[in-house]
Design a protein around this motif. Structure first.
Motif, PDB file in Angstrom:
ATOM      1  N   LEU A 191       0.828  -1.188   0.000  1.00  0.00           N
ATOM      2  CA  LEU A 191       0.000   0.000   0.000  1.00  0.00           C
ATOM      3  C   LEU A 191       0.869   1.246   0.000  1.00  0.00           C
ATOM      4  N   ILE A 192       0.482   2.247  -0.817  1.00  0.00           N
ATOM      5  CA  ILE A 192       1.133   3.559  -0.783  1.00  0.00           C
ATOM      6  C   ILE A 192       0.273   4.531   0.014  1.00  0.00           C
ATOM      7  N   GLN A 193      -1.013   4.507  -0.278  1.00  0.00           N
ATOM      8  CA  GLN A 193      -1.974   5.331   0.431  1.00  0.00           C
ATOM      9  C   GLN A 193      -3.089   4.425   0.930  1.00  0.00           C
ATOM     10  N   PRO A 194      -3.797   4.863   1.955  1.00  0.00           N
ATOM     11  CA  PRO A 194      -4.884   4.019   2.466  1.00  0.00           C
ATOM     12  C   PRO A 194      -6.017   3.895   1.455  1.00  0.00           C
ATOM     13  N   LEU A 195      -6.606   2.729   1.423  1.00  0.00           N
ATOM     14  CA  LEU A 195      -7.763   2.496   0.569  1.00  0.00           C
ATOM     15  C   LEU A 195      -9.016   2.944   1.309  1.00  0.00           C
ATOM     16  N   ASP A 196      -9.917   3.571   0.574  1.00  0.00           N
ATOM     17  CA  ASP A 196     -11.144   4.098   1.166  1.00  0.00           C
ATOM     18  C   ASP A 196     -12.243   3.065   1.020  1.00  0.00           C
ATOM     19  N   ASN A 221     -16.635   7.682  -2.631  1.00  0.00           N
ATOM     20  CA  ASN A 221     -15.569   7.235  -3.527  1.00  0.00           C
ATOM     21  C   ASN A 221     -14.982   5.891  -3.131  1.00  0.00           C
ATOM     22  N   GLY A 222     -15.383   5.361  -1.988  1.00  0.00           N
ATOM     23  CA  GLY A 222     -14.781   4.135  -1.509  1.00  0.00           C
ATOM     24  C   GLY A 222     -15.560   2.897  -1.905  1.00  0.00           C
ATOM     25  N   HIS A 223     -14.937   1.736  -1.627  1.00  0.00           N
ATOM     26  CA  HIS A 223     -15.543   0.439  -1.939  1.00  0.00           C
ATOM     27  C   HIS A 223     -15.207  -0.524  -0.801  1.00  0.00           C
ATOM     28  N   LYS A 224     -16.146  -1.383  -0.504  1.00  0.00           N
ATOM     29  CA  LYS A 224     -15.874  -2.395   0.521  1.00  0.00           C
ATOM     30  C   LYS A 224     -14.833  -3.376   0.033  1.00  0.00           C
ATOM     31  N   SER A 225     -14.881  -3.691  -1.236  1.00  0.00           N
ATOM     32  CA  SER A 225     -13.894  -4.602  -1.836  1.00  0.00           C
ATOM     33  C   SER A 225     -13.281  -3.905  -3.035  1.00  0.00           C
ATOM     34  N   TRP A 226     -11.974  -3.947  -3.115  1.00  0.00           N
ATOM     35  CA  TRP A 226     -11.244  -3.347  -4.237  1.00  0.00           C
ATOM     36  C   TRP A 226     -10.728  -4.455  -5.140  1.00  0.00           C
ATOM     37  N   ILE A 280      -8.424  -9.370  -5.216  1.00  0.00           N
ATOM     38  CA  ILE A 280      -9.517  -8.825  -4.423  1.00  0.00           C
ATOM     39  C   ILE A 280      -8.980  -8.447  -3.039  1.00  0.00           C
ATOM     40  N   ILE A 281      -9.119  -7.157  -2.683  1.00  0.00           N
ATOM     41  CA  ILE A 281      -8.718  -6.662  -1.364  1.00  0.00           C
ATOM     42  C   ILE A 281      -9.986  -6.195  -0.652  1.00  0.00           C
ATOM     43  N   THR A 282     -10.316  -6.847   0.459  1.00  0.00           N
ATOM     44  CA  THR A 282     -11.504  -6.513   1.246  1.00  0.00           C
ATOM     45  C   THR A 282     -11.093  -5.688   2.453  1.00  0.00           C
ATOM     46  N   LEU A 283     -11.856  -4.606   2.708  1.00  0.00           N
ATOM     47  CA  LEU A 283     -11.529  -3.682   3.798  1.00  0.00           C
ATOM     48  C   LEU A 283     -12.493  -3.874   4.972  1.00  0.00           C
ATOM     49  N   GLU A 284     -11.934  -3.966   6.166  1.00  0.00           N
ATOM     50  CA  GLU A 284     -12.754  -3.990   7.372  1.00  0.00           C
ATOM     51  C   GLU A 284     -13.021  -2.560   7.822  1.00  0.00           C
ATOM     52  N   ASP A 285     -14.274  -2.280   8.240  1.00  0.00           N
ATOM     53  CA  ASP A 285     -14.687  -0.920   8.538  1.00  0.00           C
ATOM     54  C   ASP A 285     -14.113  -0.443   9.866  1.00  0.00           C
ATOM     55  N   TYR A 298     -21.470   7.082   6.320  1.00  0.00           N
ATOM     56  CA  TYR A 298     -20.937   6.125   5.344  1.00  0.00           C
ATOM     57  C   TYR A 298     -20.363   4.877   6.007  1.00  0.00           C
ATOM     58  N   ASP A 299     -20.145   4.921   7.323  1.00  0.00           N
ATOM     59  CA  ASP A 299     -19.612   3.745   8.007  1.00  0.00           C
ATOM     60  C   ASP A 299     -20.703   2.688   8.157  1.00  0.00           C
ATOM     61  N   GLU A 300     -20.255   1.516   8.624  1.00  0.00           N
ATOM     62  CA  GLU A 300     -21.197   0.432   8.863  1.00  0.00           C
ATOM     63  C   GLU A 300     -22.147   0.805  10.017  1.00  0.00           C
TER      64      GLU A 300
END
Length: 1522
Positions: free
Chosen positions: A695-700, A705-710, A733-738, A771-773
């Motif tokens: 990672l260079i920058q955090p994924l949103d 503009n963000g996605h739960k899965s990138w 597939i990169i999945t993000l925890e909220d 926008y959070d869970e």
């Protein structure tokens, strides 16, 4: 049966056929190769050979006559398909033969249209698998009368035949040739006669133009009165004519014999002498379909019984026979004598009647001579039996009383032998070598055009080569007397004589007529040699496994000594998977199927060469070269779950691994590089060549503009990513925890309406989202933000999730509130933010209105506007939601004729057909509401209607403004109503008028269209007469963009609106702007001002600029009658649409033309004739720097030391192409061609296509098109390219120096430019009319021009010497030569000097005092002593000039009195050239004149190097004038 016996049988059968037509068609075998032939048959075949060959023949026979089983085994070597395809090459080649040629007797009716069916010929060939082609044999100079289908043999007409006079096409000889496809091809010919059948297409023609006869008054009933006759050109029954008297006039007195035409008296005569009877006679064919007839009037005069008609004495009743070769034109053919039967008047007059046809002497073939009462008939023209066989002459005799008698003489023409036989078009024949004696070779045909068998039967005879050929004297069949060997001799020229059957009438020697023709008889080759390959083994090394299908691998070649042998090639074995194929006739081996090195690495092909009898074999080894044809393979599917939030470490979140299938060893280095595919993902993640994904920058994770899965696309490239690298792409597939990283926000529908005067209370329930869970979201907490103003806190409060109003509101005090509300979520850690609630105080009509005035400006496009809403009646009212409480009506109660009023809304509608002008509309507005008393006020609306022609829209300029609305653009502040306060639209109109140096009334700003993102499109036009071209408008605005922006306080996003300017925004490839115009206007309403404009806008069309179907004729040209796109032009305008195709420049000028569209393929062609080796020929690019839209695309064409240099920047990098092959010389004309494509840029000089002549380059960067909306500029540019290039970061700046020379015939994408008539120009020569330009354009050498100038200079020197000498003689030396000024005044003449001139001293102005000072260069004074922005006094200038003149020691001692009046101030002088008196070369720089103001603008433009200001660029639209 042996071959010999076969030949005897065929010969005997052919001898029984018709010798005049039948042709034998047997061709005989040379060897017994048939598998069915027995040994006995082979021996019989060999028996006919010469004894010396018997021993060899027996050996050959032993091999050739092997059992069929062995032959079949040999043939099995070849594939079955190849064998069947080339069976026609096996065995002997025999010629085709026509079926029943002697019986061909086709016919076709005359006058039939072309392509009428005639006949079908058919020929057969005894050889198997033969294709016969038919053709007609005729002279190359003869017009074809028939056409034959090459395969079916169907013959149709190609000519309309006429059997009758004067054509006489009664039959036509046709020769058909049938040719097979053997080796060599053999042919047969058949000649037959096509009879032209007659049809009844000619009416009868009476032999006399009129019939005036007489009969005696005592003529008895049934007596013969006269006879009439008619002829018909048709044949047989179609020519038989019958007669009848029509039942009209005096028909009852006569009857006519239907067949002979003899008229009899059928009733007694009841009229006196001198009276006449008139009847109408009809002549008609007996064939009724179609009916052909003719009518004639017959007049019969009654004469006294004593008057008798003349009669012939001893008339000739028997036919007279004449030979067709009779040439004695003085010998009488017949003599007739007649008596008048009136003793007292014995004289008679003879007449040989000239009939309507040639048979009735229509062409005066016969003439007569009368001597007394006797007449002789003689020949007047030559006879021809073949044309006319019989004549019917009618001799008429009349006496003094005009009574006549007629007598007919039959003359029959006898045929003589006066035609020499001639041969048909067949001039050659063929016989195969080694054929036995007696073999037919060819048939010759000849014809004799004599008309009778006594003269036209032909016999044939060989003149030479009789020892080796024989000819049948009757049929013309030529046969061989020996066996031929082609290798010994391959052709013979045989001369044949054709002789007719009677003594010739053309010669006096008693011999017959002879015709001669030499025929070429070729000896055909036979296949008796074996083919052989040039090599035993061929090698094709390093054939790449990805070679394309049909790629040529190698060519094998076999040779054969036989010319007739057609070698065919085939691959017999080793062709695994049918990987290759071979050209059957070429031997070229090509790729047939996809090759795979991993499957087969080498092929060994066995190739056969077969000539139909013999074959040979060779081996072809093909080695396959491995290529990188397999992309990398990822080892597994990849996915990862991580916690959203900041990047805390540099560790890998995933390790990606892939391998290369082309590398067999999985443990070896796979040479794979990894990359992230999507550009936007590269800002967030990175991957190294080891497959480590970081990672260079955090994924949103959260919206918007963000996605739960990138899904991140990872690319793996083999061969280290270079060369022929292949790549594969794998999604990761990169999945993000909220986590709770988003604050809540309001989601209420806004604005919220709260009515004024309402009691305090609950306004609205507050709604929020996060926008959070859900675990990091509700419940939410609301409150007025602590930073809110005291006013907000006092007027509003929040309880739980409800907003309350604490006070009553008045909309007239404040219309809206923006309430900051802080919202907090329930997550950990807690997140909060401030959202703004927009609350509008609803209006209640609680204020009375007052009078109002407004203005509406309406542009009526072409006067075609329909009924149009143009604006509402305005009254001054603090309430703005009270329209439903108002009622509108006309003040006078009478509606206006041109306008309609809506009483409920106050909307004014202009009716269709309203003329241009200013209209004052007066209204009364009544208001009635619960909280105010009913009242009425006056309102007036001024409507200005301006009719706009189509030319104004077509020639409009355009500007796209940034960050402004249409209402802001047209409105005037309500609190400022002074006359000198203008809207932005009006200010733009005034600025443009000043820029274009024209009146404000000549400028129209007629389109104001709102776009997204607060951009505004404005279109305008300006005119003197006619309207200025858009290139001039946009060009001048582009140059003055910064000044206009400062004057208006606005930013321009684009000058010349171009939807194609941003690459691939509208189109992926070519892009052209199309202007759309509508007669339906649109309205902009802004209280006191309304604007109704023309709906005109441009749209992008994804095509290259296309030429219209019909272009107008320019420069006074007129459309050519009957031709859609052709013009008749005035002399000098030579373009296809009367363009003036040339323009000259002098190194300090320029010319503006139409811009160029962005195209896939842009072709630019022009001719230049330079006079200097440096200069800018063409520039196409920005006119100024626009930071809002920094488009850097440009093209420049310049000369650098005589070499053309092309610089092109598609906006992503510049490429510079310098042509080094041809240096352009002064005095010559050159053609330059430029091609701009997506991937290449090409420049060619003088159509030279050699690699040394063509200059190529490739565009830099990703851009693919030249996107420029500025005018095309030739000869130079007013733009400061150095400054502009620095702003746009150009790596090369084009030459600022202008072009010196002539430019001709500029075409861009086949469109010819009207070069001599630019839209905007400076210092040009339209049409290259001046001497230098003409010399250049006509290719006159510079040395020649120098020589001419030198001669002129010498003449001037001589002239000066003569003048000086004359001066000395006349005493001119008393006055200095300097007294002769530019004004050409002799100061000794009256009015020439102060002493002798009677000046009106009232015009003299007081001269200021000038202190003594040394003369300095004006530029030095300007730069050193005066601010460049200061405007000097004109008195300074004139005084300084006078002071210099006073200082001049060579000048006249007495001051020269002049009145230097300001321009336009009554100055009568036509020129200010005397201002340059008393100066040297250093003084002739008048750049500072540009600072004297507008009155000296022309002077500055004439004498200064730079224009005085922008206006000077356009004062003279035609450019430089001297």
């Amino acid at each position: 049966m042996s071959l010999h016996s076969q030949y005897e049988s065929s010969s005997s059968s052919s001898s029984n056929t018709n010798p005049a037509q039948q042709q034998p068609h047997q061709q005989h075998k040379r060897k017994c190769r048939s598998t069915a032939t027995t040994t006995t048959s082979c021996y019989t075949c060999l028996r006919s050979q010469r004894p010396a060959m018997i021993a060899l023949a027996v050996v050959v026979a032993a091999f050739v006559c092997l059992p069929a089983q062995f032959v079949g085994a040999l043939q099995a070597v070849s594939s079955s398909s190849s064998s069947s395809r080339y069976d026609n090459y096996l065995g002997d080649n025999r010629k085709p033969a026509f079926k029943n040629c002697a019986g061909y007797a086709p016919s076709v009716k005359e006058e039939q249209p072309e392509n009428t069916y005639v006949f079908t010929v058919q020929a057969t060939d005894p050889d198997p698998n033969q294709e016969i082609t038919y053709s007609l044999v005729q002279s190359a100079f003869d017009r074809a009368k028939f056409v034959i289908h090459p395969t079916s043999g169907v013959i149709v007409t190609a000519h309309i035949f006429d059997r009758d006079e004067p054509i006489h096409e009664k039959f036509v000889f046709v020769t058909v040739q049938a040719t097979d496809n053997g080796l060599p091809p053999l042919d047969d010919v058949c000649t037959f006669n096509v009879t032209i059948e007659d049809i009844n297409d000619n009416p009868p023609v009476f032999n006399k133009a009129r019939y005036d006869e007489s009969m005696s008054e005592n003529t008895m009933i049934d007596a013969v009165v006269m006879s009439i006759s008619a002829s018909d050109f048709d044949d047989r029954n179609n020519s038989i004519v019958e007669y009848e008297i029509l039942r009209e006039r005096d028909f009852q007195y006569f009857r006519i014999d239907r067949e002979s035409g003899i008229i009899y008296l059928s009733r007694p005569i009841d009229r006196r002498p001198g009276q006449t009877y008139t009847i109408n006679v009809r002549a008609f064919n007996i064939v009724p379909d179609p009916l052909q007839e003719a009518h004639i009037e017959v007049r019969i005069r009654v004469v006294e019984s004593s008057i008798k008609p003349p009669s012939f004495v001893d008339p000739i009743d028997e036919p007279i026979y004449l030979k067709e070769n009779l040439k004695n034109f003085s010998q009488p053919i017949a003599t007739l004598r007649a008596v008048s039967n009136m003793p007292d008047k014995p004289e008679v007059i003879f007449e040989l009647i000239t009939g309507r046809t040639e048979q009735t002497n229509g062409k005066n073939t016969f003439v007569f001579n009368q001597i007394g009462n006797e007449v002789t008939i003689k020949l007047g023209k030559s006879l021809d039996y073949e044309a006319i066989t019989e004549y019917t002459l009618t001799m008429s005799v009349r006496n003094t009383f005009e009574l006549a008698a007629e007598h007919q003489i039959k003359i029959k023409v006898e045929d003589v032998n006066d035609n020499i036989p001639f041969f048909t078009e067949v001039k050659s024949g063929t016989i195969l070598e080694n054929e036995p004696p007696g073999t037919p070779v060819m048939q010759v045909r000849a014809f004799d055009m004599d008309g009778t068998p006594a003269n036209n039967i032909i016999t044939f005879e060989l003149v030479d080569n009789r020892e080796i050929f024989a000819i049948d004297p009757n049929s013309g069949n030529i046969t061989a007397l020996t066996t031929f060997d082609r290798e010994e001799r391959d052709f013979y020229n045989v001369k044949v004589s054709a002789t007719d059957n009677s003594p010739s009438s053309l010669f006096d020697n008693g011999d017959h007529n002879h015709g001669y023709q030499v025929f070429r008889i070729s000896i055909g080759d036979k296949n008796d040699h074996k083919p052989h390959f040039q090599k035993m083994t061929y090698l094709a090394d390093k054939l790449l496994e990805d070679a394309n299908t049909n790629y040529e691998v190698i060519e094998v070649k076999a040779e054969d000594e036989d010319n007739a042998s057609q070698i065919v090639y085939s691959i017999e074995s080793g062709n695994v998977g049918d990987a290759f194929k071979i050209g059957l006739k070429t031997g070229k081996i090509t790729v047939n199927q996809r090759l795979d090195y991993e499957t087969v690495t080498e092929y060994e092909l066995k190739v056969r060469a077969f000539d139909g009898v013999y074959d040979d074999f060779t081996t072809v080894v093909v080695k396959i070269e491995d290529v990188n044809d397999n992309p990398p393979v990822f080892k597994e599917e990849y996915s990862k779950t991580i916690l959203e939030g900041p990047v805390l470490s540099n560790d890998c979140i995933l390790n990606i691994e892939a391998y290369d299938p082309d590398i067999k060893d999985r443990n070896a280095d796979q040479h794979i590089t990894y990359s992230i595919v999507k550009e936007d993902h590269r800002k967030l993640l990175t991957i190294d060549n080891n497959g480590c994904l970081r990672l260079i920058q955090p994924l949103d994770r959260d919206p918007p503009n963000g996605h739960k899965s990138w899904q991140v696309l990872i690319s793996a490239s083999d061969e280290d990513g270079v060369g022929t690298s292949l790549k594969s792409v794998k999604p990761v597939i990169i999945t993000l925890e909220d986590i709770n990283d988003n604050a809540p926000f309001l989601i209420n529908q806004m604005p919220v309406i709260w009515q004024e005067n309402r009691n305090p209370g609950q306004v609205v329930q507050l709604l929020a989202n996060d926008y959070d869970e859900p675990q990091n979201g509700p419940p939410f907490t609301f409150g007025i933000d602590s930073e809110a103003s005291i006013d907000i806190k006092s007027k509003f409060s929040i309880d739980n999730d409800y907003l309350f109003a604490n006070v009553q509101f008045d909309r007239e005090q404040q219309k809206e509130y923006f309430i900051p509300i802080r919202i907090s979520d329930a997550g950990v850690p807690k997140q909060s933010s401030v959202s703004i609630l927009h609350l509008i105080i609803g209006d209640v009509n609680d204020n009375a209105m007052s009078e109002g005035s407004s203005r509406i400006f309406m542009y009526n496009y072409k006067g075609e506007a329909p009924d149009t809403d143009i604006g509402r009646v305005f009254v001054d009212d603090e309430d703005d939601w009270d329209l439903e409480d108002k009622y509108f009506e006309w003040k006078s109660g009478i509606p206006h004729e041109q306008f309609r009023l809506n009483p409920s809304t106050g909307m004014i509608t202009m009716l269709q057909g309203t003329e241009a002008g200013e209209y004052l509309l007066e209204f009364v507005v009544t208001e009635d509401a619960p909280q105010i008393q009913k009242h009425s006020v006056d309102a007036d609306v001024t409507v200005i209607v301006h009719e706009l022609p189509e030319e104004a829209v077509d020639k409009s300029g355009s500007i796209r403004f940034y960050n402004i609305t249409k209402e802001e653009f047209i409105s005037v502040p309500r609190d400022v109503m002074a006359d000198d306060v203008f809207s932005l639209k009006d200010r733009l109109q005034h600025s443009l008028a000043k820029l274009f140096n024209t009146s404000v009334s000549n400028v129209d700003v007629f389109t104001v269209l709102q776009n997204e993102n607060r951009t505004l499109d404005v279109r305008y036009s300006a005119h003197g007469s006619p309207y200025y071209a858009p290139e001039k408008l946009n060009g001048m605005v582009g140059q003055s963009q910064q000044r206009l922006e400062d004057e208006l306080g606005l930013k321009m996003l684009m000058v010349n609106i171009d939807e194609c300017l941003i690459e691939k925004l509208k189109c992926e490839s070519s892009c052209t702007n199309e202007l759309h115009k509508s007669s339906v206007p649109y309205m902009i309403y802004s209280n006191t001002t309304s604007f109704v404009g023309v709906n005109a806008f441009v749209q992008a069309q994804c095509v290259c600029e296309a030429m219209p179907a019909s272009q107008p004729c320019l420069n006074g040209g007129t459309r050519r009658y009957g031709e859609n796109d052709a013009c008749d032009c005035i002399d000098g305008f030579t373009g296809p649409h009367c363009e003036l195709v040339s323009v000259g420049f002098y190194g300090n000028g320029y010319a503006f033309y139409e811009p160029v569209s962005a195209c896939d393929n842009t072709r630019i062609s022009l001719e230049i004739a330079p006079q200097h080796e440096q200069g800018l020929i063409m520039y196409l690019g920005p006119l100024s720097y626009n930071p809002l839209l920094p488009i850097s695309d440009f093209l420049s064409l310049e000369l650098d030391k005589g070499y053309p240099v092309l610089s092109v920047d598609y906006g992503s990098g510049m490429v510079r192409i310098k042509h080094q092959h041809i240096q352009l010389q002064a005095g010559r004309s050159y053609q330059l061609d430029i091609i701009l494509q997506r991937a290449s840029i090409e420049m060619t000089v003088d159509n030279c296509r050699l690699s040394t002549c063509m200059s190529l380059g490739a565009p830099q960067g990703p851009n693919e098109f030249l996107n420029v909306n500025s005018p095309l500029q030739l000869g130079g540019t007013p733009v400061d390219l150095v400054h502009l290039g620095r702003q746009l970061n150009w790596t090369h700046v084009p030459n600022q120096q202008g072009f010196f020379g002539c430019v001709r015939n500029l075409t861009i994408n086949e469109r010819t430019y009207n070069l001599g008539m630019p839209s905007l120009s400076r210092n040009i020569d339209s049409g290259c009319q001046r001497a230098v330009a003409v010399a250049v354009s006509f290719g006159i050498d510079r040395n020649f021009i120098i020589a001419i100038i030198t001669c002129i200079a010498l003449l001037l020197i001589i002239l000066l010497a003569v003048v000086v000498q004359k001066k000395q003689k006349n005493g001119w030396h008393e006055k200095d030569i300097d007294d002769i000024r530019e004004t050409i005044i002799n100061y000794e003449d009256e009015g020439g000097g102060e002493r002798d001139t009677d000046y009106d001293l009232n015009v003299l102005r007081t001269q200021p005092f000038y202190e003594e000072k040394l003369y300095k260069d004006p530029h030095a004074l300007q730069s050193g002593m005066r601010d460049p922005n200061d405007i000097p006094d004109i008195g300074d200038f004139l005084g300084g000039k006078k002071e210099n003149c006073d200082r001049d020691t060579g000048a006249n001692t007495v001051d020269d009195v002049r009145h230097y009046a300001y321009e336009g101030d009554g100055n009568s002088d036509g020129s200010l050239s005397s201002l340059a008196s008393c100066t040297d070369d250093g003084d002739l720089n008048f750049d500072y004149l540009s600072n004297f103001g507008p009155r000296f603008r022309k002077l500055a433009d004439m004498y200064g190097e730079e224009p005085s200001d922008t206006d000077s660029n356009v004062d003279d639209e035609q450019g430089w004038r001297i």
